[in-house]
Design a protein around this motif. Structure first.
Motif, short mmCIF file in Angstrom:
data_model
loop_
_atom_site.label_atom_id
_atom_site.label_comp_id
_atom_site.label_asym_id
_atom_site.label_seq_id
_atom_site.Cartn_x
_atom_site.Cartn_y
_atom_site.Cartn_z
N TRP A 213 1.14 -1.15 -0.02
CA TRP A 213 0.13 -0.21 0.43
C TRP A 213 0.65 1.24 0.10
O TRP A 213 1.98 1.16 1.18
N SER A 214 0.41 2.34 -0.64
CA SER A 214 1.55 3.73 -0.95
C SER A 214 0.28 4.51 -0.11
O SER A 214 -0.65 4.24 0.06
N ASP B 221 -0.06 6.95 -2.32
CA ASP B 221 -0.54 7.67 -3.79
C ASP B 221 -2.00 6.99 -3.20
O ASP B 221 -2.87 7.11 -3.56
N ASN B 222 -2.36 5.47 -2.52
CA ASN B 222 -2.98 4.69 -2.69
C ASN B 222 -4.31 5.03 -1.57
O ASN B 222 -4.94 5.16 -1.64
N ASP B 223 -3.78 5.57 -0.58
CA ASP B 223 -4.36 5.99 0.98
C ASP B 223 -4.67 7.64 0.03
O ASP B 223 -6.24 7.76 0.10
N HIS C 276 2.52 -5.20 -10.40
CA HIS C 276 1.34 -3.57 -10.48
C HIS C 276 0.35 -4.74 -11.10
O HIS C 276 -0.09 -5.75 -11.33
N TRP D 171 -7.76 -7.62 -5.04
CA TRP D 171 -6.51 -7.84 -4.08
C TRP D 171 -6.50 -8.79 -3.32
O TRP D 171 -7.43 -8.75 -2.85
#
Length: 178
Positions: free
Chosen positions: A12-13, A15-17, A143, A169
């Protein structure tokens, strides 16, 4: 000759947040992502893995580094495992970018590539694997484009079907390359 491939997405990045489509931007793991990366390593270190292949984008490299820190398992970076290059759309809100995903199967994103081009790039990685890694079990950290390539080339799923489906996921997917 047979090759077992375990696929895991990068953790989890940040940017995902934020709901950002990182694309070819490097990205960084969030605090949650760093914890998940360590869990990935705990799950896979004793899973018979001969090598780890990862996208060369920072969020995937960071995932592999945290997961396999101190391990004897080699970690190899390969640019062909990158996400689709959204071109001018790298870094834009994911919901906005993915609204037109089906239109980008064969038509490249402005300044980037199409989903088919991205999947074909990963397909070239798959074609090279048996040259060195036949009869082994490897882990690939990548990815969406990476997983779609595996589903397309190994499981025979049409790309048109994959772009319409939810990514769904989970903790790893397993493939066999014969």
């Amino acid at each position: 000759m047979s090759l077992e491939i375990v696929f895991e997405t990068h953790s989890w990045s940040q940017d995902n947040d934020r709901g950002i489509a990182t694309g070819w931007l490097p990205g960084r793991l969030s605090e949650r992502g760093r914890g998940l990366a360590v869990e990935l390593g705990e799950r896979r270190r004793k899973d018979g893995i001969s090598a780890v292949f990862t996208s060369d984008l920072a969020r995937a490299v960071e995932t592999a580094s945290l997961a396999f820190a101190g391990s004897d398992i080699p970690v190899l970076h390969d640019w062909r495992l990158r996400e689709c290059d959204y071109g001018d759309g790298n870094g834009m809100p994911a919901a906005e970018l993915h609204r037109s995903r089906a239109q980008r199967i064969d038509q490249p994103y402005p300044g980037g590539e199409s989903w088919r081009q991205a999947v074909d790039r990963v397909g070239r990685f798959l074609a090279d694997l048996p040259l060195r890694w036949s009869d082994t079990r490897i882990l690939v950290i990548g990815h969406v484009a990476t997983r779609w390539a595996f589903d397309h080339f190994i499981d025979g799923k049409p790309l048109e079907e994959l772009v319409e489906a939810d990514f769904g996921w989970r903790e790893g997917w397993e493939y066999r390359l014969a």
